[in-house]
Design a protein around this motif. Structure first.
Motif, mmCIF file in Angstrom:
data_model
loop_
_atom_site.group_PDB
_atom_site.id
_atom_site.type_symbol
_atom_site.label_atom_id
_atom_site.label_comp_id
_atom_site.label_asym_id
_atom_site.label_seq_id
_atom_site.Cartn_x
_atom_site.Cartn_y
_atom_site.Cartn_z
ATOM 1 N N PRO A 162 28.507 16.675 6.639
ATOM 2 C CA PRO A 162 28.563 16.704 5.113
ATOM 3 C C PRO A 162 27.219 16.728 4.476
ATOM 4 N N PRO A 181 24.442 19.233 1.969
ATOM 5 C CA PRO A 181 24.133 20.593 1.478
ATOM 6 C C PRO A 181 23.617 21.404 2.546
ATOM 7 N N TRP A 212 23.611 23.369 -3.574
ATOM 8 C CA TRP A 212 22.279 22.821 -3.788
ATOM 9 C C TRP A 212 22.253 22.576 -5.563
ATOM 10 N N VAL A 249 23.165 19.414 -6.631
ATOM 11 C CA VAL A 249 22.017 18.361 -6.096
ATOM 12 C C VAL A 249 20.810 18.514 -6.880
ATOM 13 N N LYS A 276 19.783 16.635 -10.321
ATOM 14 C CA LYS A 276 19.196 15.331 -10.275
ATOM 15 C C LYS A 276 17.669 15.427 -10.565
ATOM 16 N N LEU A 324 15.462 13.581 -5.867
ATOM 17 C CA LEU A 324 15.746 14.047 -4.500
ATOM 18 C C LEU A 324 14.559 13.628 -3.591
ATOM 19 N N ALA A 338 15.444 11.499 -0.341
ATOM 20 C CA ALA A 338 15.173 11.789 0.928
ATOM 21 C C ALA A 338 14.293 10.922 1.810
ATOM 22 N N GLY A 347 23.616 8.030 2.029
ATOM 23 C CA GLY A 347 24.772 8.332 2.751
ATOM 24 C C GLY A 347 24.485 8.635 4.253
ATOM 25 N N GLY A 394 15.035 11.981 6.613
ATOM 26 C CA GLY A 394 15.456 13.069 7.415
ATOM 27 C C GLY A 394 15.007 13.281 8.822
ATOM 28 N N CYS A 410 6.400 14.365 8.133
ATOM 29 C CA CYS A 410 6.352 14.885 7.085
ATOM 30 C C CYS A 410 5.426 14.136 6.191
ATOM 31 N N PHE A 456 7.440 17.094 2.008
ATOM 32 C CA PHE A 456 8.791 16.757 1.451
ATOM 33 C C PHE A 456 9.262 17.527 0.128
ATOM 34 N N MET A 475 14.668 24.163 -0.060
ATOM 35 C CA MET A 475 16.165 23.982 0.313
ATOM 36 C C MET A 475 16.987 24.250 -1.027
HETATM 37 C C1 HEC Z 1 21.101 13.522 10.243
HETATM 38 C C2 HEC Z 1 21.372 14.454 9.338
HETATM 39 C C3 HEC Z 1 20.510 14.862 8.345
HETATM 40 C C4 HEC Z 1 19.090 15.330 8.601
HETATM 41 C C5 HEC Z 1 18.232 15.231 9.967
HETATM 42 C C6 HEC Z 1 18.433 15.510 7.367
HETATM 43 N N1 HEC Z 1 19.301 15.343 6.697
HETATM 44 FE FE1 HEC Z 1 19.184 15.724 4.491
HETATM 45 N N2 HEC Z 1 21.059 14.969 4.091
HETATM 46 C C7 HEC Z 1 21.944 14.842 4.911
HETATM 47 C C8 HEC Z 1 23.466 14.455 4.589
HETATM 48 C C9 HEC Z 1 24.816 14.215 5.233
HETATM 49 C C10 HEC Z 1 23.124 14.487 3.176
HETATM 50 C C11 HEC Z 1 24.149 14.412 1.957
HETATM 51 C C12 HEC Z 1 24.029 13.030 1.575
HETATM 52 C C13 HEC Z 1 25.048 12.417 0.204
HETATM 53 O O1 HEC Z 1 25.113 13.072 -0.437
HETATM 54 O O2 HEC Z 1 25.716 11.394 0.670
HETATM 55 C C14 HEC Z 1 21.880 15.112 2.809
HETATM 56 C C15 HEC Z 1 21.205 15.299 1.630
HETATM 57 C C16 HEC Z 1 20.101 15.780 1.475
HETATM 58 C C17 HEC Z 1 19.274 16.021 0.057
HETATM 59 C C18 HEC Z 1 19.779 15.760 -1.058
HETATM 60 C C19 HEC Z 1 19.828 14.370 -1.612
HETATM 61 C C20 HEC Z 1 20.465 14.085 -3.016
HETATM 62 O O3 HEC Z 1 19.841 13.225 -3.843
HETATM 63 O O4 HEC Z 1 21.732 14.277 -3.236
HETATM 64 C C21 HEC Z 1 17.998 16.337 0.354
HETATM 65 C C22 HEC Z 1 16.898 16.664 -0.718
HETATM 66 C C23 HEC Z 1 17.780 16.081 1.684
HETATM 67 N N3 HEC Z 1 18.874 16.011 2.413
HETATM 68 C C24 HEC Z 1 16.545 16.576 2.286
HETATM 69 C C25 HEC Z 1 16.547 16.588 3.673
HETATM 70 C C26 HEC Z 1 15.085 16.912 4.342
HETATM 71 C C27 HEC Z 1 14.096 17.478 3.623
HETATM 72 C C28 HEC Z 1 15.301 16.832 5.552
HETATM 73 C C29 HEC Z 1 14.339 17.197 6.679
HETATM 74 C C30 HEC Z 1 12.930 16.537 6.500
HETATM 75 C C31 HEC Z 1 16.501 16.534 5.999
HETATM 76 N N4 HEC Z 1 17.021 16.302 4.692
HETATM 77 C C32 HEC Z 1 17.187 15.903 7.098
HETATM 78 C C33 HEC Z 1 21.831 14.703 6.290
HETATM 79 C C34 HEC Z 1 20.660 15.062 7.023
#
Ligand code: HEC
Length: 113
Positions: free
Chosen positions: A49, A51, A59, A62, A65, A70, A74, A79, A85, A90, A95, A102
């Motif tokens: 779940p 984006p 996106w 998202v 915001k 963001l 991050a 959630g 991440g 990084c 970031f 993205m």
């Molecule tokens: C383990 C899984 C996972 C990894 C690895 C991951 N993400 Fe995510 N990311 C998510 C999920 C799930 C959401 C949605 C969270 C929510 O809206 O509850 C998300 C949301 C985001 C968002 C939006 C946040 C917002 O305010 O809505 C950003 C920006 C983001 N990730 C950046 C990154 C970046 C940059 C990396 C790598 C460095 C990364 N993510 C790695 C699972 C991951």
């Protein structure tokens, strides 16, 4: 060797995807690898779940915001998004670049990669 060719393929796909997105932020080669090794396991995996990369509608919502929110989410996690991440290598700069890439946010004038 195996990993190397996989990274090469991911880089190629990313560059091909980037080529069609005029004005979108660009990543350095190092940042492309950080993206491939840390972010894509969730952001390019249907069923998670998060984006998904290339899903402009997801996106866009998202991105509304703003970059600061963001970045904070991050770094702190949100959630199912783990803190940083999983990318302990990084920097803040990375970031910002990864998020701009993205979320298709415009890079501010004079931004460094
Ligand atoms: C383990 C899984 C996972 C990894 C690895 C991951 N993400 Fe995510 N990311 C998510 C999920 C799930 C959401 C949605 C969270 C929510 O809206 O509850 C998300 C949301 C985001 C968002 C939006 C946040 C917002 O305010 O809505 C950003 C920006 C983001 N990730 C950046 C990154 C970046 C940059 C990396 C790598 C460095 C990364 N993510 C790695 C699972 C991951």
């Amino acid at each position: 060797m195996q990993m190397r060719s996989v990274s090469g393929l991911v880089l190629f796909v990313l560059m091909a995807a980037g080529a069609g997105r005029a004005g979108a932020a660009e990543l350095s080669e190092r940042q492309s690898l950080l993206l491939a090794n840390n972010c894509l396991q969730c952001h390019a995996r249907p069923g998670v779940p998060a984006p998904q990369i290339g899903d402009a509608a997801a996106w866009k919502k998202v991105a509304e915001k703003g970059e600061a929110a963001l970045l904070a989410n991050a770094v702190q996690g949100l959630g199912g998004m783990p803190p940083l991440g999983y990318c302990s290598a990084c920097t803040e700069q990375d970031f910002r670049a990864l998020i701009r890439f993205m979320a298709a946010l415009p890079a501010p004038a004079g931004a460094v990669k």
